[in-house]
Design a protein around this motif. Sequence first.
Motif, PDB file in Angstrom:
ATOM      1  N   LEU A 297       0.828  -1.212   0.000  1.00 22.68           N
ATOM      2  CA  LEU A 297       0.000   0.000   0.000  1.00 22.68           C
ATOM      3  C   LEU A 297       0.860   1.259   0.000  1.00 22.68           C
ATOM      4  N   GLN A 298       2.204   1.045  -0.070  1.00 23.40           N
ATOM      5  CA  GLN A 298       3.080   2.203   0.031  1.00 23.40           C
ATOM      6  C   GLN A 298       2.864   3.151  -1.148  1.00 23.40           C
ATOM      7  N   PRO A 299       2.951   4.453  -0.884  1.00 27.52           N
ATOM      8  CA  PRO A 299       2.639   5.427  -1.938  1.00 27.52           C
ATOM      9  C   PRO A 299       3.709   5.467  -3.019  1.00 27.52           C
ATOM     10  N   ASP A 300       3.281   5.796  -4.251  1.00 26.39           N
ATOM     11  CA  ASP A 300       4.231   5.926  -5.347  1.00 26.39           C
ATOM     12  C   ASP A 300       4.783   7.342  -5.422  1.00 26.39           C
ATOM     13  N   GLY A 301       3.906   8.299  -5.227  1.00 29.20           N
ATOM     14  CA  GLY A 301       4.316   9.697  -5.386  1.00 29.20           C
ATOM     15  C   GLY A 301       5.079  10.173  -4.157  1.00 29.20           C
ATOM     16  N   LEU A 302       5.335  11.474  -4.134  1.00 28.01           N
ATOM     17  CA  LEU A 302       6.070  12.042  -3.009  1.00 28.01           C
ATOM     18  C   LEU A 302       5.171  12.249  -1.791  1.00 28.01           C
ATOM     19  N   VAL A 303       3.856  12.263  -2.020  1.00 27.00           N
ATOM     20  CA  VAL A 303       2.878  12.582  -0.979  1.00 27.00           C
ATOM     21  C   VAL A 303       3.202  13.921  -0.330  1.00 27.00           C
ATOM     22  N   GLN A 304       3.533  14.875  -1.179  1.00 23.32           N
ATOM     23  CA  GLN A 304       3.769  16.218  -0.660  1.00 23.32           C
ATOM     24  C   GLN A 304       2.494  17.005  -0.920  1.00 23.32           C
ATOM     25  N   LEU A 305       1.876  17.503   0.152  1.00 23.06           N
ATOM     26  CA  LEU A 305       0.580  18.154  -0.041  1.00 23.06           C
ATOM     27  C   LEU A 305       0.723  19.425  -0.869  1.00 23.06           C
ATOM     28  N   MET A 306       1.762  20.183  -0.596  1.00 17.59           N
ATOM     29  CA  MET A 306       1.984  21.400  -1.378  1.00 17.59           C
ATOM     30  C   MET A 306       3.474  21.595  -1.530  1.00 17.59           C
ATOM     31  N   SER A 307       3.895  22.226  -2.631  1.00 16.29           N
ATOM     32  CA  SER A 307       5.325  22.424  -2.810  1.00 16.29           C
ATOM     33  C   SER A 307       5.813  23.486  -1.819  1.00 16.29           C
ATOM     34  N   THR A 308       7.102  23.409  -1.473  1.00 20.22           N
ATOM     35  CA  THR A 308       7.624  24.297  -0.425  1.00 20.22           C
ATOM     36  C   THR A 308       7.487  25.771  -0.783  1.00 20.22           C
ATOM     37  N   ASP A 309       7.327  26.066  -2.063  1.00 18.52           N
ATOM     38  CA  ASP A 309       7.189  27.469  -2.442  1.00 18.52           C
ATOM     39  C   ASP A 309       5.920  28.085  -1.882  1.00 18.52           C
ATOM     40  N   TYR A 310       4.983  27.227  -1.478  1.00 19.34           N
ATOM     41  CA  TYR A 310       3.715  27.750  -0.984  1.00 19.34           C
ATOM     42  C   TYR A 310       3.666  27.813   0.527  1.00 19.34           C
ATOM     43  N   LYS A 311       4.847  27.824   1.188  1.00 19.90           N
ATOM     44  CA  LYS A 311       4.776  27.801   2.652  1.00 19.90           C
ATOM     45  C   LYS A 311       4.077  29.051   3.197  1.00 19.90           C
ATOM     46  N   PHE A 312       4.205  30.177   2.480  1.00 21.55           N
ATOM     47  CA  PHE A 312       3.508  31.376   2.944  1.00 21.55           C
ATOM     48  C   PHE A 312       1.999  31.200   2.855  1.00 21.55           C
ATOM     49  N   ALA A 313       1.588  30.461   1.828  1.00 23.83           N
ATOM     50  CA  ALA A 313       0.162  30.226   1.660  1.00 23.83           C
ATOM     51  C   ALA A 313      -0.390  29.479   2.874  1.00 23.83           C
ATOM     52  N   VAL A 314       0.423  28.575   3.438  1.00 25.12           N
ATOM     53  CA  VAL A 314      -0.050  27.812   4.587  1.00 25.12           C
ATOM     54  C   VAL A 314      -0.332  28.741   5.754  1.00 25.12           C
ATOM     55  N   SER A 315       0.656  29.590   6.097  1.00 24.58           N
ATOM     56  CA  SER A 315       0.405  30.479   7.240  1.00 24.58           C
ATOM     57  C   SER A 315      -0.765  31.398   6.942  1.00 24.58           C
ATOM     58  N   PHE A 316      -0.884  31.774   5.658  1.00 22.86           N
ATOM     59  CA  PHE A 316      -1.958  32.695   5.305  1.00 22.86           C
ATOM     60  C   PHE A 316      -3.333  32.040   5.473  1.00 22.86           C
ATOM     61  N   VAL A 317      -3.438  30.811   5.014  1.00 20.17           N
ATOM     62  CA  VAL A 317      -4.736  30.142   5.113  1.00 20.17           C
ATOM     63  C   VAL A 317      -5.118  29.929   6.584  1.00 20.17           C
ATOM     64  N   ILE A 318      -4.125  29.549   7.397  1.00 20.18           N
ATOM     65  CA  ILE A 318      -4.426  29.393   8.828  1.00 20.18           C
ATOM     66  C   ILE A 318      -4.884  30.720   9.412  1.00 20.18           C
ATOM     67  N   LEU A 319      -4.197  31.785   8.987  1.00 22.94           N
ATOM     68  CA  LEU A 319      -4.581  33.120   9.451  1.00 22.94           C
ATOM     69  C   LEU A 319      -6.031  33.424   9.085  1.00 22.94           C
ATOM     70  N   LEU A 320      -6.397  33.142   7.813  1.00 27.57           N
ATOM     71  CA  LEU A 320      -7.761  33.433   7.368  1.00 27.57           C
ATOM     72  C   LEU A 320      -8.776  32.625   8.180  1.00 27.57           C
ATOM     73  N   ILE A 321      -8.453  31.330   8.404  1.00 26.53           N
ATOM     74  CA  ILE A 321      -9.404  30.498   9.138  1.00 26.53           C
ATOM     75  C   ILE A 321      -9.606  31.049  10.547  1.00 26.53           C
ATOM     76  N   VAL A 322      -8.487  31.423  11.198  1.00 28.27           N
ATOM     77  CA  VAL A 322      -8.617  31.953  12.559  1.00 28.27           C
ATOM     78  C   VAL A 322      -9.411  33.255  12.548  1.00 28.27           C
ATOM     79  N   LEU A 323      -9.131  34.123  11.545  1.00 24.90           N
ATOM     80  CA  LEU A 323      -9.867  35.397  11.483  1.00 24.90           C
ATOM     81  C   LEU A 323     -11.356  35.141  11.304  1.00 24.90           C
ATOM     82  N   LEU A 324     -11.690  34.111  10.513  1.00 29.34           N
ATOM     83  CA  LEU A 324     -13.100  33.837  10.248  1.00 29.34           C
ATOM     84  C   LEU A 324     -13.792  33.243  11.463  1.00 29.34           C
ATOM     85  N   ILE A 325     -13.095  32.304  12.139  1.00 29.68           N
ATOM     86  CA  ILE A 325     -13.766  31.563  13.200  1.00 29.68           C
ATOM     87  C   ILE A 325     -13.591  32.214  14.555  1.00 29.68           C
ATOM     88  N   LYS A 326     -12.378  32.669  14.837  1.00 32.90           N
ATOM     89  CA  LYS A 326     -12.115  33.179  16.185  1.00 32.90           C
ATOM     90  C   LYS A 326     -11.168  34.367  16.096  1.00 32.90           C
TER      91      LYS A 326
END
Lengths: 336, 434
Positions: A297-326
């Motif tokens: 069942l081992q994966p073939d691909g890299l199983v990388q959810l997003m490329s490292t170039d999008y690390k800012f997007a991660v903090s941004f999305v978390i920021l948006l979620i927190v702003l929306l919810i709390k």
Amino acid sequence: MDLLNAFIALSNYVLIPGIAYGSQLALGALGVTLVYGILRFSNFAHGDTMAMGTMATILMTWLFQSMGLSLGVLPTALLALPFGIAFTMLLVLGTDKVVYKFYREQKAKPVILVIVSLGVTFIYNGITRFIIGADDQNFLDGQRFIMSARDFKEMTGLREGLAFKTTQGITIVTAIIVVALLFWFLNKTRAGKSMRAYSDNEDLALLSGINPERVVMITWMIVAALATIAGTLYGLDKSFKPFTYFQLLLPIFAAAIVGGLGSPVGAIAGGFVIAFSEVTITYAWKKVLGYVMPEGLQPDGLVQLMSTDYKFAVSFVILLIVLLIKPTGLFKGKSV
Amino acid sequence: MTQTVKNTILFAIIALMIIYTGFAQSWNSALLIIAMGLISSIMALGVNLQWGFAGLFNVGVMGFVALGGLAAVLVSMPPTEGAWSTGGFAILGALALGATTVVAAVMLMKRMAAGTLRTLSVIAVLVIGFFIFRALLDPAVQAVEAINPAQTGYLGGLGLPVLISWPVGGLFAAGAAWLIGKTALGLRSDYLAIATLGIAEIIIAVLKNEDWMSRGVKNVIGLPRPVPYEIDLQNNPAFVERAAGLGFDPVDASTLWVKLLYIALFAAVLIVLLWMSQRALHSPWGRMLRAIRDNEVAAEAMGKDVTARHLQVFILGSAICGIAGAMMTTMDSQLTPGTYQPLRFTFLIWVMVIVGGSGNNFGAILGGFLIWFLWVQVEPMGLWLMNLITAGMSEGSALKAHLIESAAHMRLLTMGIVLLLVLRFSPRGLIPER
């Protein structure tokens, strides 16, 4: 199934880098949150204050290196750090006197102060580039690893190696010491208590005879120290490039807001939340899953959810979620 | 001296400075300053709408400008042969699926009662949706990027006239602004600043990395132009004859003529937008916005929907920045995501608005021209200054080399100082709001 190797791989690529990066973000976010709590504006110049402090530390490091001074296995930068902190304290106190004080006395709206801090950002950035240039600078010396991957493999006989860089060790130890000192200061000393009083209720604090200018001065000095330490640790661990420090603003602010602006505990929690989300989402999970998943069942691909170039997007999305919810953040900051 | 006379003098001074550039340097660079000044003025109009009218602090101008540039590519470039059939529709399908996932998650969030069940189902929808999205997207992207990667390797555009991309750029920017405005408006003013800072970085990251869309850092070059090419003009006997009649040689005449045509196009857009902004400023809507800006609580007590008005003006201002971005990419005939820097595309526009006079549309235009002129001229001035300072130093000394090399960073410093000085000593700017 090989859970031990999976855990080692996870520690090597996710846990240890995440903790080190989280500590750096937490120290940065503490600075932002303190300025917000006491001076009541979002300091956009924080990233470049970190860059300036790091630059001063680097210049001192080079001086010490040329004089032949060193700390043996530890990086010389640690020896230069106090000088960097002193320089940054003078710098921000000077900036406060020349720039921010005027607006504070006028009781200008916070957004004006944010624009002013943007102006300060670019002056700092210009000076940094003017003095040290816009390129990568390397100032790490001493022993590179506390434990290298190969030593670990030889020691344990496991297939996966676990590397523990000196800089990561220093980052974690320094962060613990700095945070402990900061909380002792805020909770036990007179000056720290007056800071918290001022942050909670300005008018009441003034009535009880707290000198606001003194509170502001102490805050700036602490912020300068935090910024220099955070910047130097980040520079040692990754590398020093002025523009990266400007970009660090986003994860740092995300950390401070996720934790709750104005709340020191929140800043630390937020730093780790952001760091771990960035690392886990941009890490290629192939190796770890390869050990954990059953045969076939081992994966073939890299199983990388997003490329490292999008690390800012991660903090941004978390920021948006927190702003929306709390919007007040995890630890009830003061902002609404 | 009345205000009108003063303003006329200010604009005349800028005109003189540009004319002086024409005589001292070259007419080509003078015209280039005018063209970029027009584009900068349009961006400044957009920011002025947000900041001057409504007091919204947008530090993501760069992102909206870049979206406009993307629109120019997507509208005007010819479609890549075979890209749509191999993977284009699959990519669109994957994107639609991704959007549906987010919408479904939001719907669940709204419909279900709060609790563990809701949290779990929202997370489940997002995670499953994400994996299906990636499973559909990745092979399609690979297929598209494999088509002649040295020249195309992307979907290409629609092959429509490039002028259409200007309003489309505005629409793109408006869409991004809607997303940001929906989340960050209505909270503290600083949050909008941080959210816009973030979206700008992310838009640039997407442009740099999504090669199937706009070739990423490999750049899209040779966008079709709305004006004739210099080489065609030089081969056109009628044009060469007319140029000779005016005493120009054909090469100079063709470059100048092309720039003049661009200037005419940009000026037309600026005039339309200025007229609309002026009408907005003096309409009940504009007065309402300023009332909200000056006293939000009082305006709210009068029954004005503060958040909705903020969202409206934020979208409009960002759309103007998007239009300007599409115009700029059109003039450059290329999209180079690597050149978008927050300093140049966000901060500089802010300096324009604040120096020109926030809240005044003419101020924004004045600031656009003035600051753009400085931006272009500070570097040679800095180099000259450094040469002067280092004149006494020995040839080949390290300090001298370092100082001269650092002259390029003078821009940052100068603009920062200009902003702080204006904010401190003349916060209302050169042409204050009336």
